[in-house]
Design an enzyme around this catalytic site. Structure first.
Site, PDB file in Angstrom:
ATOM      1  N   LYS A   3       0.939  -1.086   0.010  1.00 22.44           N
ATOM      2  CA  LYS A   3      -0.122   0.152  -0.059  1.00 22.44           C
ATOM      3  C   LYS A   3       0.803   1.362  -0.123  1.00 22.44           C
ATOM      4  O   LYS A   3       0.579   2.149  -0.681  1.00 22.44           O
ATOM      5  CB  LYS A   3      -0.966   0.013   1.195  1.00 22.44           C
ATOM      6  CG  LYS A   3      -2.126  -1.077   0.902  1.00 22.44           C
ATOM      7  CD  LYS A   3      -2.846  -1.263   2.409  1.00 22.44           C
ATOM      8  CE  LYS A   3      -3.962  -2.465   1.916  1.00 22.44           C
ATOM      9  NZ  LYS A   3      -4.563  -3.024   2.846  1.00 22.44           N
TER      10      LYS A   3
ATOM     11  N   GLN B 289      -5.172  -1.795   9.141  1.00 18.65           N
ATOM     12  CA  GLN B 289      -5.000  -3.173   8.595  1.00 18.65           C
ATOM     13  C   GLN B 289      -5.501  -4.497   9.510  1.00 18.65           C
ATOM     14  O   GLN B 289      -5.344  -4.298  10.598  1.00 18.65           O
ATOM     15  CB  GLN B 289      -3.293  -3.448   8.363  1.00 18.65           C
ATOM     16  CG  GLN B 289      -2.936  -4.883   7.554  1.00 18.65           C
ATOM     17  CD  GLN B 289      -3.373  -4.763   6.090  1.00 18.65           C
ATOM     18  OE1 GLN B 289      -3.267  -3.895   5.432  1.00 18.65           O
ATOM     19  NE2 GLN B 289      -4.129  -6.001   5.715  1.00 18.65           N
TER      20      GLN B 289
ATOM     21  N   ASP C 213     -11.650   2.326   3.328  1.00 18.38           N
ATOM     22  CA  ASP C 213     -12.002   0.956   3.244  1.00 18.38           C
ATOM     23  C   ASP C 213     -13.455   0.556   3.376  1.00 18.38           C
ATOM     24  O   ASP C 213     -13.855  -0.270   2.582  1.00 18.38           O
ATOM     25  CB  ASP C 213     -11.553   0.113   4.563  1.00 18.38           C
ATOM     26  CG  ASP C 213     -10.241  -0.753   4.423  1.00 18.38           C
ATOM     27  OD1 ASP C 213      -9.947  -0.875   3.119  1.00 18.38           O
ATOM     28  OD2 ASP C 213      -9.534  -0.830   5.125  1.00 18.38           O
TER      29      ASP C 213
END
Ligand code: NAD
Length: 279
Positions: A51, A95, A118
């Site tokens: 990322k 994460q 997200d």
């Protein structure tokens, strides 16, 4: 049979993000993603690094918070609060998986919905439900881009989604509905999965079982999207679909690797740009 090339399409999307980021920087708004990793799961470290690399490529600033395994829920929530209040941060990503002592739902709820790149916050899920998606879960959003950029018509088509997880199956089905497909969701209690899947013009597989879906489940000429990622007994990467068995039957299919996988990070970049543009 035509392969749907996720590597190529994700590279196009990242290039578009790069351009948009440059324009934002020129207008005085530098896009910025904060990534939080708790603990030292080796797979998560690889994802986080990928990322960061994608951010670098796309001219997106990335901030990295690598917290100890024993970080308390309160400490994590305090960091999220600080990032929520920092006007230079556009996106916040925590994460997964988190250590067991931290409640994932509390963490999703704590992230400012405007920075929820997200797409897991209930407000963003609700917006998707009423057909007004803004920040959408990256993997299903990536599947829509794959279909559109491969000229697959969605409107009016029969779509079957296998899987009802909050991260893939459910948002996937809602997005296909927004695109005017006739959608069926299958899950572990579905009876006669084979017969239901055989109805599908577009079959999207997120069942989480290596090479589970073979030609018995696939209608002639169907488009098959394989969301699964596994390592088989020979350490080879494979999907939820038995590619070799279905390839003669389908009109288009995503390979694994090189299909849905690379789209997830590309859509994350795209969500950071969207969040920054809306600021
Ligand atoms: P999950 O385990 O949470 O969900 C699997 C779903 O499959 C469940 O909803 C379950 O009801 C359904 N299911 C299980 N057995 C079934 C059966 N016999 N018949 C019908 N339905 C059945 O998994 P997930 O997080 O949604 O992920 C699905 C797959 O996608 C996994 O292989 C995962 O590794 C992969 N994945 C890939 C990406 C990516 O970036 N490409 C991102 C997320 C997940």
């Amino acid at each position: 049979m035509e392969l749907i090339d996720g590597k190529k399409i994700s590279a196009e999307i990242k290039d578009e993000c790069k351009e948009k980021a440059l324009r934002l920087i020129r207008s005085g708004k530098e896009p910025c993603l904060a990534v939080i990793l708790v603990g030292n799961d080796p797979a998560s470290s690889i994802y986080v690094n990928n990322k960061k690399k994608a951010c670098e490529y796309c001219n997106i600033k990335s901030l990295s918070y690598e917290l100890d395994e024993n970080t308390t829920e309160k400490e994590l929530l305090d960091l999220i609060e600080k990032l929520n209040n920092d006007p230079s941060v556009d996106g916040i990503l925590v994460q997964l998986p988190l250590p067991k002592h931290i409640d994932e739902d509390k963490v999703f709820a704590a992230i400012d919905p405007l920075k929820d790149v997200d797409g897991f916050h209930i407000k963003n899920v609700g917006a998707l439900c009423i057909g007004k998606p803004v920040l959408v879960s990256c993997t299903p959003a990536g599947v829509i881009e794959l279909l559109k950029r491969s000229n697959v018509e969605i409107s009016g088509k029969r779509c079957v989604v296998i899987g009802r997880s909050n991260i893939v199956g459910k948002p996937m089905a809602l997005l296909m509905l927004s695109e005017n497909a006739t959608v069926t969701i299958c899950h572990s209690r579905t009876k006669d999965l084979e017969a239901v899947c055989k109805e599908a013009d577009i079959l999207i597989v997120a069942i989480g079982k290596p090479r589970f879906i073979d030609s018995k489940y696939v209608k002639d000429g169907a488009v098959v999207i394989d969301v699964g990622i596994h390592r088989d007994e020979n350490n080879k990467i494979c999907g939820d679909v038995n590619f070799d068995d279905v390839k003669e039957k389908v009109s288009k299919i995503t390979p694994v690797p090189g299909g849905v996988g690379p789209m997830t990070i590309a859509m994350l970049m795209s969500n950071v740009i969207t969040a920054c543009e809306r600021k």
